[in-house]
Design a protein around this motif. Structure first.
Motif, PDB file in Angstrom:
ATOM      1  N   LYS A 113       0.820  -1.229   0.000  1.00  0.00           N
ATOM      2  CA  LYS A 113       0.000   0.000   0.000  1.00  0.00           C
ATOM      3  C   LYS A 113       0.848   1.271   0.000  1.00  0.00           C
ATOM      4  O   LYS A 113       0.408   2.318  -0.446  1.00  0.00           O
ATOM      5  N   SER A 114       2.088   1.154   0.499  1.00  0.00           N
ATOM      6  CA  SER A 114       2.989   2.314   0.556  1.00  0.00           C
ATOM      7  C   SER A 114       3.829   2.463  -0.709  1.00  0.00           C
ATOM      8  O   SER A 114       4.558   3.436  -0.854  1.00  0.00           O
ATOM      9  N   SER A 150       4.154   4.141  -7.095  1.00  0.00           N
ATOM     10  CA  SER A 150       2.766   4.399  -6.714  1.00  0.00           C
ATOM     11  C   SER A 150       2.043   3.069  -6.531  1.00  0.00           C
ATOM     12  O   SER A 150       2.138   2.201  -7.392  1.00  0.00           O
ATOM     13  N   ILE A 179      -4.517   1.416  -6.940  1.00  0.00           N
ATOM     14  CA  ILE A 179      -5.642   2.115  -6.332  1.00  0.00           C
ATOM     15  C   ILE A 179      -6.926   1.358  -6.664  1.00  0.00           C
ATOM     16  O   ILE A 179      -7.182   1.032  -7.822  1.00  0.00           O
ATOM     17  N   LYS A 180      -7.696   1.050  -5.637  1.00  0.00           N
ATOM     18  CA  LYS A 180      -8.984   0.386  -5.826  1.00  0.00           C
ATOM     19  C   LYS A 180     -10.030   1.163  -5.039  1.00  0.00           C
ATOM     20  O   LYS A 180      -9.888   1.337  -3.821  1.00  0.00           O
ATOM     21  N   ARG A 181     -11.028   1.657  -5.731  1.00  0.00           N
ATOM     22  CA  ARG A 181     -12.099   2.472  -5.123  1.00  0.00           C
ATOM     23  C   ARG A 181     -11.524   3.645  -4.332  1.00  0.00           C
ATOM     24  O   ARG A 181     -11.956   3.967  -3.230  1.00  0.00           O
ATOM     25  N   GLY A 182     -10.467   4.227  -4.891  1.00  0.00           N
ATOM     26  CA  GLY A 182      -9.872   5.405  -4.285  1.00  0.00           C
ATOM     27  C   GLY A 182      -8.911   5.139  -3.139  1.00  0.00           C
ATOM     28  O   GLY A 182      -8.360   6.063  -2.565  1.00  0.00           O
ATOM     29  N   GLN A 183      -8.684   3.868  -2.811  1.00  0.00           N
ATOM     30  CA  GLN A 183      -7.804   3.501  -1.700  1.00  0.00           C
ATOM     31  C   GLN A 183      -6.580   2.750  -2.222  1.00  0.00           C
ATOM     32  O   GLN A 183      -6.693   1.914  -3.128  1.00  0.00           O
ATOM     33  N   PRO A 184      -5.384   3.018  -1.667  1.00  0.00           N
ATOM     34  CA  PRO A 184      -4.202   2.248  -2.069  1.00  0.00           C
ATOM     35  C   PRO A 184      -4.325   0.804  -1.582  1.00  0.00           C
ATOM     36  O   PRO A 184      -4.781   0.547  -0.470  1.00  0.00           O
ATOM     37  N   VAL A 185      -3.967  -0.126  -2.443  1.00  0.00           N
ATOM     38  CA  VAL A 185      -4.005  -1.557  -2.111  1.00  0.00           C
ATOM     39  C   VAL A 185      -2.714  -2.213  -2.575  1.00  0.00           C
ATOM     40  O   VAL A 185      -2.028  -1.703  -3.456  1.00  0.00           O
ATOM     41  N   LYS A 186      -2.395  -3.373  -1.978  1.00  0.00           N
ATOM     42  CA  LYS A 186      -1.220  -4.112  -2.437  1.00  0.00           C
ATOM     43  C   LYS A 186      -1.588  -4.883  -3.693  1.00  0.00           C
ATOM     44  O   LYS A 186      -2.756  -5.215  -3.934  1.00  0.00           O
TER      45      LYS A 186
END
Length: 75
Positions: free
Chosen positions: A15-16, A52, A55-62
């Protein structure tokens, strides 16, 4: 003799945006030619700056990805 083979690098971007090698998949014959192959790839990827994240539904994901590397050895 020229040897051409593929190494599949499976890695994760968290996510980072940090890249981490999860698994390396390659022909054992390559390991005979390049004994420290695992560490070379892992060190190289650890030196990549953070990227970067997905991004899924506006949220960072792995995300997990596979990257093929083509290896050529010329004797």
């Amino acid at each position: 003799q020229i040897m051409i083979d593929t190494i599949n690098v499976f890695f994760e971007i968290n996510k980072s945006g940090k890249l981490t090698v999860q698994k390396l998949d390659f022909n054992p014959k390559i390991k005979e030619i390049i004994p420290n192959l695992d560490s070379l790839i892992r060190i190289s990827i650890s030196q990549v700056k953070d990227v970067s994240p997905a991004i899924k539904r506006g949220q960072p994901v792995k995300i997990s990805l596979e990257m093929p590397l083509l290896i050529t050895n010329k004797n």
